[in-house]
Enzyme design. Sequence first.
Site, PDB file in Angstrom:
ATOM      1  N   CYS A   2       1.030  -1.182  -0.022  1.00  0.00           N
ATOM      2  CA  CYS A   2      -0.145  -0.035   0.217  1.00  0.00           C
ATOM      3  C   CYS A   2       0.864   1.268   0.062  1.00  0.00           C
ATOM      4  O   CYS A   2       2.291   1.016  -0.186  1.00  0.00           O
ATOM      5  CB  CYS A   2      -0.972  -0.149   1.123  1.00  0.00           C
ATOM      6  N   ARG A  49      -4.586   0.680   0.485  1.00  0.00           N
ATOM      7  CA  ARG A  49      -4.239  -0.764   0.404  1.00  0.00           C
ATOM      8  C   ARG A  49      -4.664  -1.605  -0.673  1.00  0.00           C
ATOM      9  O   ARG A  49      -5.481  -1.324  -1.632  1.00  0.00           O
ATOM     10  CB  ARG A  49      -4.957  -1.435   1.680  1.00  0.00           C
ATOM     11  N   ILE A  52      -3.086  -8.126  -0.633  1.00  0.00           N
ATOM     12  CA  ILE A  52      -2.245  -9.131  -1.407  1.00  0.00           C
ATOM     13  C   ILE A  52      -2.327 -10.508  -0.402  1.00  0.00           C
ATOM     14  O   ILE A  52      -2.426 -11.388  -0.803  1.00  0.00           O
ATOM     15  CB  ILE A  52      -0.677  -8.853  -1.231  1.00  0.00           C
ATOM     16  N   ASN A  74       3.312  -0.585   4.664  1.00  0.00           N
ATOM     17  CA  ASN A  74       3.521  -0.856   3.198  1.00  0.00           C
ATOM     18  C   ASN A  74       4.498  -1.995   2.983  1.00  0.00           C
ATOM     19  O   ASN A  74       5.698  -1.742   3.442  1.00  0.00           O
ATOM     20  CB  ASN A  74       3.836   0.477   2.646  1.00  0.00           C
ATOM     21  N   GLY A  75       4.306  -2.978   2.211  1.00  0.00           N
ATOM     22  CA  GLY A  75       5.269  -4.012   1.849  1.00  0.00           C
ATOM     23  C   GLY A  75       4.695  -5.511   2.397  1.00  0.00           C
ATOM     24  O   GLY A  75       3.537  -5.603   2.486  1.00  0.00           O
ATOM     25  N   GLU A  76       5.715  -6.305   2.363  1.00  0.00           N
ATOM     26  CA  GLU A  76       5.434  -7.596   2.726  1.00  0.00           C
ATOM     27  C   GLU A  76       6.528  -8.172   3.679  1.00  0.00           C
ATOM     28  O   GLU A  76       7.736  -7.897   3.758  1.00  0.00           O
ATOM     29  CB  GLU A  76       5.580  -8.686   1.388  1.00  0.00           C
ATOM     30  N   ILE A 287       9.902  -7.592 -22.412  1.00  0.00           N
ATOM     31  CA  ILE A 287       9.356  -6.266 -23.273  1.00  0.00           C
ATOM     32  C   ILE A 287      10.535  -6.194 -24.264  1.00  0.00           C
ATOM     33  O   ILE A 287      11.792  -6.417 -24.180  1.00  0.00           O
ATOM     34  CB  ILE A 287       9.371  -5.106 -22.412  1.00  0.00           C
ATOM     35  N   GLY A 364      14.477  -9.740 -11.084  1.00  0.00           N
ATOM     36  CA  GLY A 364      15.858  -9.980 -10.764  1.00  0.00           C
ATOM     37  C   GLY A 364      16.684  -8.903 -10.246  1.00  0.00           C
ATOM     38  O   GLY A 364      17.923  -9.060 -10.223  1.00  0.00           O
TER      39      GLY A 364
END
Length: 639
Positions: A2, A49, A52, A74-76, A287, A364
């Site tokens: 978020c 938010r 996830i 905010n994050g994981e 891409i 990566g």
Amino acid sequence: MCGIHGIYRFDRQTVEAPLLSAMGQITQHRGPDDEGMHIDGECGIGMRRLSIIDLAGGHQPLSDMSEQTWLVCNGEIYNFRELRAELEASGHRFKTGSDCEVLLHLYRAEGDEFIHRLNGMFNFALWDAPRRRLLIGRDRLGVKPLYLYRDSRVLAFATEAKALFAVPGISPSLNREALSSYLTLGYVAAPHSMFEHVEKLPPATMMSIDASGVRQWQYWKMPATVDNTLTEADWIERTRVEMEAAVHRQMVSDVPIGAFLSGGVDSSAVVGFMARHSDQPIKTYAIGFDGGAAETLYNELPYARRVAELFGTEHREIVVKPDVVSLLPKLLWHMDEPIADTAFITTYLVSQFARQDVTVILSGVGGDELYGGYRRYLGQHYQRKFDRIPGFAKRLMGFAADHLPADRHSKVLNLLRLAKGFLASEGLPADVRYANYLRIMDAARVTAMLGPDAGAFDPMHGAFEMAGNDDELNRMFAVDAATQLPDDLLLLTDKMSMAVSLECRVPLLDHTLAESAATMPAHIKVKGGRLKHVMKQSLADLLPDDILNRKKRGFGTPMGAWLKRELAPLLNGLLNDKVVGERGLFDAWAVTALIRDHESNRMDGTDALIALMNLEIWSRMFLDGRSPDDVATELKSYV
């Protein structure tokens, strides 16, 4: 995932709910699924938010059972399941299935030291009501950004700087002290930002705010001691095991997940390890650019296709000829700060493409920094070879270097560009030589642009002083981890993916990997001039030789070639004498000289010119108060 924001008032006035809501509206793109806030007198915290984990029950702000401690994050947190099990075994009761709730319980159990238990990418704000104390923090490597404004009246914070300007009394203005750093590196390194009085909280930093004032401290730093007890074979096995564990750990999600795939070693390794731990085909996205020779040089689609076929992924490709004129104002608005790295355009386009299918993507990013993947890391290797050349030959080569053409969008001229860069710095102390490799403008040109009295903030000097590592390669890694990584690569990765509400994870920057890589001896990390030697050996049973040993190509755009062709009118419209003079930041003659040298191939001025162009576009929006659409319309009139 978020965007978070909040206010602490030193004057003890109550924070107003509409103000927090206004801050959140500005970053709605970061969290389109939900919003929330908690206000307790002088402190208010809020969030937007993107769901996830625990889609139904993970609403923020989160609180403990007593509702005395409140959190926005905010994050994981990738190790939340292990932490939760440990906490529940010791009697803690959880309200939700959210990964972020473990922060509240760890704080209650361990105080500020809880930060050392977390494995993840995050920024957070925690309000401890009984102590009337606000605690904010940022992850170790700086994957998630956090901006701050403070004066005698208020401290405000937000994941994106633009949210701060919703607060009365805070308005965007130019930080002139940051210009020298920006022209030198192509970005502004923390704690500075391009906005005056707005700071970036550095990576691995915590800050506490209460009635007694503000205290800030660094809770982690890169290891400075090399481990010489392990053999090369030991390091190869350890690297493989740790990389695979990090990728598997970061696959946790309650929503569709995929991976960026360029066909380079780093993204291919991530996809390969993901395939090992998934019972469904991995969704991959690549891409490429449509056009001539310069575009072909940046086209990695054949390599990405090779890896996709190898691991049986659900592979999608997009070939673009981007409308750069329309994109730049929009993307620089999302970036908050100008930047010279054209990867922000590519990252946005492939993120937008992937968001059609997935909400979480793995990248990566970071493998080159951890395991020695950049040519600039070979400076000492080539210096030793150069030292064996007779003196008269060195002098002749040095004289010739001044007259060599350079252009990164041609294979031959790109080699000459690299040779010019080496010869310009050979013989200098290692720290100075490395800093020169990273410059987009040399000191003489920066002085010509700004004048002799311009302030000079030198983040590279400070980073080298803090590195504290006798191993030259790992010293460079520590410098990158304090500068380019968080304030260029990770900043653009976060801002461009979140611009389309896509969470981007970077498993190769798991802090356990970073700690391990920092202690790996340089002579095996980059062995005999082979970049990423240990990493490549560790992947020998996962990736084929043609992927492991292919030539490296940066994840950017052929902007230098475009500036000489279809974007030449845009360059002139943004950097002509009249525009430069009216803006009043740079010497117009110096700007004209830079353009002339780039167009004649006397130097490759791509990054320097993009830095100047992007700063002017940024200024029109943030300093002149114009909308991205308005600026885009004006830019289209140039071409």
